[in-house]
Design an enzyme around this catalytic site. Sequence first.
Site, mmCIF file in Angstrom:
data_model
loop_
_atom_site.group_PDB
_atom_site.id
_atom_site.type_symbol
_atom_site.label_atom_id
_atom_site.label_comp_id
_atom_site.label_asym_id
_atom_site.label_seq_id
_atom_site.Cartn_x
_atom_site.Cartn_y
_atom_site.Cartn_z
ATOM 1 N N GLU A 174 -5.198 -12.509 -13.317
ATOM 2 C CA GLU A 174 -4.490 -12.403 -12.043
ATOM 3 C C GLU A 174 -4.124 -13.769 -11.482
ATOM 4 O OE1 GLU A 174 -6.697 -8.923 -9.740
ATOM 5 O OE2 GLU A 174 -8.078 -10.216 -10.852
ATOM 6 N N ASN A 184 0.204 -7.388 -10.069
ATOM 7 C CA ASN A 184 0.467 -7.521 -8.631
ATOM 8 C C ASN A 184 -0.004 -8.876 -8.123
ATOM 9 O OD1 ASN A 184 1.080 -4.857 -9.059
ATOM 10 N ND2 ASN A 184 -0.573 -4.035 -7.830
ATOM 11 N N ASP A 185 -1.280 -9.178 -8.356
ATOM 12 C CA ASP A 185 -1.809 -10.460 -7.899
ATOM 13 C C ASP A 185 -1.275 -11.614 -8.735
ATOM 14 O OD1 ASP A 185 -3.393 -10.289 -5.555
ATOM 15 O OD2 ASP A 185 -4.929 -9.207 -6.656
ATOM 16 N N ARG A 188 -11.052 1.206 -9.815
ATOM 17 C CA ARG A 188 -11.359 0.325 -8.680
ATOM 18 C C ARG A 188 -12.630 0.851 -8.000
ATOM 19 N NH1 ARG A 188 -5.793 1.671 -8.165
ATOM 20 N NH2 ARG A 188 -4.390 -0.089 -8.493
ATOM 21 N N HIS A 195 0.826 -1.209 0.000
ATOM 22 C CA HIS A 195 0.000 0.000 0.000
ATOM 23 C C HIS A 195 0.863 1.262 0.000
ATOM 24 C CE1 HIS A 195 -3.827 -2.078 1.686
ATOM 25 N NE2 HIS A 195 -3.891 -1.934 0.391
ATOM 26 N N CYS A 229 -2.695 -3.437 -16.149
ATOM 27 C CA CYS A 229 -3.129 -2.396 -15.215
ATOM 28 C C CYS A 229 -2.482 -2.569 -13.847
ATOM 29 C CB CYS A 229 -4.652 -2.392 -15.067
ATOM 30 S SG CYS A 229 -5.326 -3.891 -14.340
ATOM 31 N N ARG A 244 -13.467 -2.006 -13.084
ATOM 32 C CA ARG A 244 -13.420 -3.337 -12.458
ATOM 33 C C ARG A 244 -14.575 -3.435 -11.473
ATOM 34 N NH1 ARG A 244 -8.328 -4.761 -8.886
ATOM 35 N NH2 ARG A 244 -9.417 -3.432 -7.393
ATOM 36 N N ARG A 276 2.224 -10.120 -1.435
ATOM 37 C CA ARG A 276 2.698 -8.831 -1.943
ATOM 38 C C ARG A 276 3.006 -7.831 -0.839
ATOM 39 N NH1 ARG A 276 -2.758 -6.522 -4.820
ATOM 40 N NH2 ARG A 276 -1.624 -4.547 -4.763
#
EC number: 2.7.3.9
Length: 556
Positions: free
Chosen positions: A415, A438-439, A288, A186, A486, A325, A449
Amino acid sequence: METTLRGVGVSHGVAIGEVRHMGTAVLEPPAKQIPADEAEREQGRARQAVEAVAADLIARGNLAGGEAQAVLEAQAMMAQDPELIADVERRIAVGSTAERGVYDAFAAYRALLAGAGEYLAGRVADLDDVRNRIVARLLGVPMPGVPDSDEPYVLIARDLAPADTALLDPTLVLGFVTEEGGPTSHSAILARALGVPAVVALPGAGELAEGTVIAVDGSTGEIFVEPSAAKREELETDAAARKAALAASTGPGATSDGHKVPLLANIGGPADVPAAVEAGAEGVGLFRTEFLFLDDSKQAPSEEKQVEAYRTVLEAFPEGRVVVRVLDAGADKPLDFLTPADEPNPALGVRGLRTLLDHPEVLRTQLTALAKAAEGLPVYLEVMAPMVADRTDAKAFADACRDAGLQAKFGAMVEIPSAALRARSILQEVEFLSLGTNDLAQYTFAADRQVGAVSRLQDPWQPALLDLVALSAESAKAEGKSCGVCGEAASDPLLACVLTGLGVTSLSMGAASLPYVRATLAKHTLAQCERAAAAARAADTAEEAQVAAQAVLSGE
């Protein structure tokens, strides 16, 4: 004497200044017993402190807006977790003080999550920050946080909780360095949104003495301790050159030979739109929508509230592309009315599309709201589902979109490795793919992560991850459809060139990264990007992949 340290660069730019350390964490409260007749009073104190801290986090989120607001509201939910509060009250009932009850309850929760392998174990900084704030309030001592200073400085911390990162003042905090964290934590994401140079996962950062002058290169991850005059001049010259190049780079994203690569923005809500527009985003590659649902974990927002928020974003990009999303609930974003409370491992359980398919009324309301929000607007609306595993998932989502009367393209996020491996099958049901790197890295390498100890496996330069990106892009090309990225990988200018070379058709990132990526792409031909991509995939490690790609793009 000048020395060089190396961590993980997560936010571009150079910062040179004196070290200031994050405020000391709250000390462990004494373990003294209280008389039974004081238990009710202590329980009241604990409840009041919890509510005050939750309210403060929400207020900070409202001030910060955007992604930070969603993160801080999730922290507030952590503070108010009913099971945690019940545990605090049980401990007080058998003799603990309010502060000791809070401290021990959080310690037990922390240990339980770590032992069970829960995804939330990765939110250690968030959890510890909530505990420290509650205990500090009960003890009547200053809240942990950024130091008071009238002069600009470089902030050093073991880790930065979102509540601290979200409200950093860029005019005072030149940059920051943390011992923990990873490139997709984050704090790293929020640092990029703020445009503050940052380096994470630097062991021993806390040993840098207060007042020491350091230079932070957020692009390379290098820290220069007591840099020489020559090194400072070199860094400042490079930074000035980069700034000039950024200012000169405008317009749509493209390689030097004219191959178009639309550059889009990742946003968390309407508050992020102005920065995206100012940075020249050609649209939104990842909207998001969790921010709406985190306002109230007890129930879904009304259709009217959703329509209003979605239309605000859609109106900001006339003739542009906006990729929304649908709600990604579960794992680190639990919602009381949607997500199971007793999953042994939420990251591998019911999250994302799986949650929505279990609650079709929530999905239908969101899709209907999106359809109404887009009515009469010249925007190119696209809607995608998170955590798609296979063709069955993709078909279920496409059917839901059609049933809701949605006049938009619908797609799937990649993902999960299975989605990359079977991308052509999934593309029989949807019209585009969007890679959430990321995922995808997290599930490919079994590397949370948020955990600094495994940050090397979260590095988007990992050749295995590049292989999955290439497979997805090749599948999309074969089906005549698009495949964007993304995830945070797109915010690395050098990696953006490699992704282009792999066949990715658009790149979406935090607004602050757009000028860097635009300027770097404009320096290289598509053929150079393709050679750099091939060189990176031929490597065995992330470090070797980055070096190989750099060598190709610099003409070495």
